[in-house]
Design a protein around this motif. Sequence first.
Motif, PDB file in Angstrom:
ATOM      1  N   ALA A   1      11.776 -10.172 -88.030  1.00 40.18           N
ATOM      2  CA  ALA A   1      10.848  -9.053 -88.178  1.00 40.18           C
ATOM      3  C   ALA A   1       9.888  -8.996 -86.995  1.00 40.18           C
ATOM      4  CB  ALA A   1      10.081  -9.167 -89.493  1.00 40.18           C
ATOM      5  N   ALA A   2       9.677 -10.113 -86.315  1.00 40.15           N
ATOM      6  CA  ALA A   2       8.811 -10.152 -85.136  1.00 40.15           C
ATOM      7  C   ALA A   2       9.319  -9.215 -84.046  1.00 40.15           C
ATOM      8  CB  ALA A   2       8.711 -11.575 -84.603  1.00 40.15           C
ATOM      9  N   VAL A   3      10.625  -8.972 -84.018  1.00 39.52           N
ATOM     10  CA  VAL A   3      11.184  -8.051 -83.032  1.00 39.52           C
ATOM     11  C   VAL A   3      10.586  -6.662 -83.241  1.00 39.52           C
ATOM     12  CG1 VAL A   3      13.305  -6.958 -82.196  1.00 39.52           C
ATOM     13  CG2 VAL A   3      13.303  -9.392 -82.805  1.00 39.52           C
ATOM     14  N   TYR A   4      10.483  -6.223 -84.487  1.00 40.99           N
ATOM     15  CA  TYR A   4       9.899  -4.910 -84.781  1.00 40.99           C
ATOM     16  C   TYR A   4       8.395  -4.913 -84.602  1.00 40.99           C
ATOM     17  CZ  TYR A   4      14.322  -3.190 -86.316  1.00 40.99           C
ATOM     18  OH  TYR A   4      15.623  -2.791 -86.334  1.00 40.99           O
ATOM     19  N   GLU A   5       7.755  -5.973 -85.017  1.00 35.06           N
ATOM     20  CA  GLU A   5       6.296  -6.062 -84.896  1.00 35.06           C
ATOM     21  C   GLU A   5       5.845  -6.017 -83.444  1.00 35.06           C
ATOM     22  OE1 GLU A   5       5.496  -9.647 -87.047  1.00 35.06           O
ATOM     23  OE2 GLU A   5       6.037  -8.735 -88.958  1.00 35.06           O
ATOM     24  N   SER A   6       6.718  -6.426 -82.524  1.00 31.45           N
ATOM     25  CA  SER A   6       6.377  -6.423 -81.101  1.00 31.45           C
ATOM     26  C   SER A   6       6.480  -5.029 -80.494  1.00 31.45           C
ATOM     27  CB  SER A   6       7.307  -7.361 -80.338  1.00 31.45           C
ATOM     28  OG  SER A   6       8.597  -6.779 -80.233  1.00 31.45           O
ATOM     29  N   GLY A   7       7.078  -4.088 -81.221  1.00 30.19           N
ATOM     30  CA  GLY A   7       7.287  -2.752 -80.683  1.00 30.19           C
ATOM     31  C   GLY A   7       8.556  -2.638 -79.856  1.00 30.19           C
ATOM     32  N   PHE A   8       9.435  -3.622 -79.957  1.00 31.61           N
ATOM     33  CA  PHE A   8      10.684  -3.637 -79.201  1.00 31.61           C
ATOM     34  C   PHE A   8      11.485  -2.368 -79.466  1.00 31.61           C
ATOM     35  CE2 PHE A   8      15.194  -4.859 -78.833  1.00 31.61           C
ATOM     36  CZ  PHE A   8      15.213  -5.202 -77.497  1.00 31.61           C
ATOM     37  N   LYS A   9      11.945  -1.712 -78.402  1.00 30.65           N
ATOM     38  CA  LYS A   9      12.670  -0.447 -78.542  1.00 30.65           C
ATOM     39  C   LYS A   9      14.130  -0.530 -78.103  1.00 30.65           C
ATOM     40  CE  LYS A   9       9.036   1.830 -79.833  1.00 30.65           C
ATOM     41  NZ  LYS A   9       8.791   1.914 -81.226  1.00 30.65           N
ATOM     42  N   GLY A  10      14.583  -1.677 -77.628  1.00 34.76           N
ATOM     43  CA  GLY A  10      15.961  -1.816 -77.161  1.00 34.76           C
ATOM     44  C   GLY A  10      16.929  -2.069 -78.298  1.00 34.76           C
ATOM     45  N   ASP A  11      18.150  -2.358 -77.926  1.00 32.74           N
ATOM     46  CA  ASP A  11      19.184  -2.693 -78.903  1.00 32.74           C
ATOM     47  C   ASP A  11      19.063  -4.146 -79.312  1.00 32.74           C
ATOM     48  OD1 ASP A  11      20.428  -0.162 -78.876  1.00 32.74           O
ATOM     49  OD2 ASP A  11      21.562  -0.694 -77.082  1.00 32.74           O
ATOM     50  N   ALA A  12      19.369  -4.427 -80.571  1.00 33.44           N
ATOM     51  CA  ALA A  12      19.327  -5.801 -81.071  1.00 33.44           C
ATOM     52  C   ALA A  12      20.470  -6.002 -82.059  1.00 33.44           C
ATOM     53  CB  ALA A  12      17.996  -6.084 -81.742  1.00 33.44           C
ATOM     54  N   GLN A  13      21.187  -7.099 -81.878  1.00 34.83           N
ATOM     55  CA  GLN A  13      22.253  -7.459 -82.789  1.00 34.83           C
ATOM     56  C   GLN A  13      22.029  -8.878 -83.277  1.00 34.83           C
ATOM     57  OE1 GLN A  13      25.778  -6.654 -80.371  1.00 34.83           O
ATOM     58  NE2 GLN A  13      26.194  -4.936 -81.731  1.00 34.83           N
ATOM     59  N   VAL A  14      22.511  -9.127 -84.498  1.00 36.17           N
ATOM     60  CA  VAL A  14      22.292 -10.426 -85.132  1.00 36.17           C
ATOM     61  C   VAL A  14      23.621 -10.986 -85.630  1.00 36.17           C
ATOM     62  CG1 VAL A  14      21.081 -11.654 -86.959  1.00 36.17           C
ATOM     63  CG2 VAL A  14      20.055  -9.619 -85.949  1.00 36.17           C
TER      64      VAL A  14
END
Length: 111
Positions: A47-60
């Motif tokens: 969730a830290a990825v979203y909290e940082s305002g990250f706008k790129g692509d992310a896969q898990v």
Amino acid sequence: ITLVSEAALRDLPDEVEVQPMRAMNAVLSWADYVAADVGRESLSTLAAVYESGFKGDAQVLVRTPMPCAGLADCGVCALTVVRGFAPGAAYKLACKDGPVFDLAELAFSPQ
């Protein structure tokens, strides 16, 4: 390539920079792609990825038990997803639909 990890890593190529987990927000401020490898029990840490305002692509890559050996029979590997990604369902099976998912489709992701 920047790897964010607390693991003791050896024998990586010189092109790979290793940063501690506390540097995650700084890395997310300039990264354009995130690839994560986490256990199912640790998904909420992303969730830290979203909290940082990250706008790129992310896969898990989601690591989870698959006792049916990928036959999609038992449901043990079911992950809650955002409804828009699975019409009529609120889950996907890691053995059948993954185990790699777009971060945006996982249910903890804000919409």
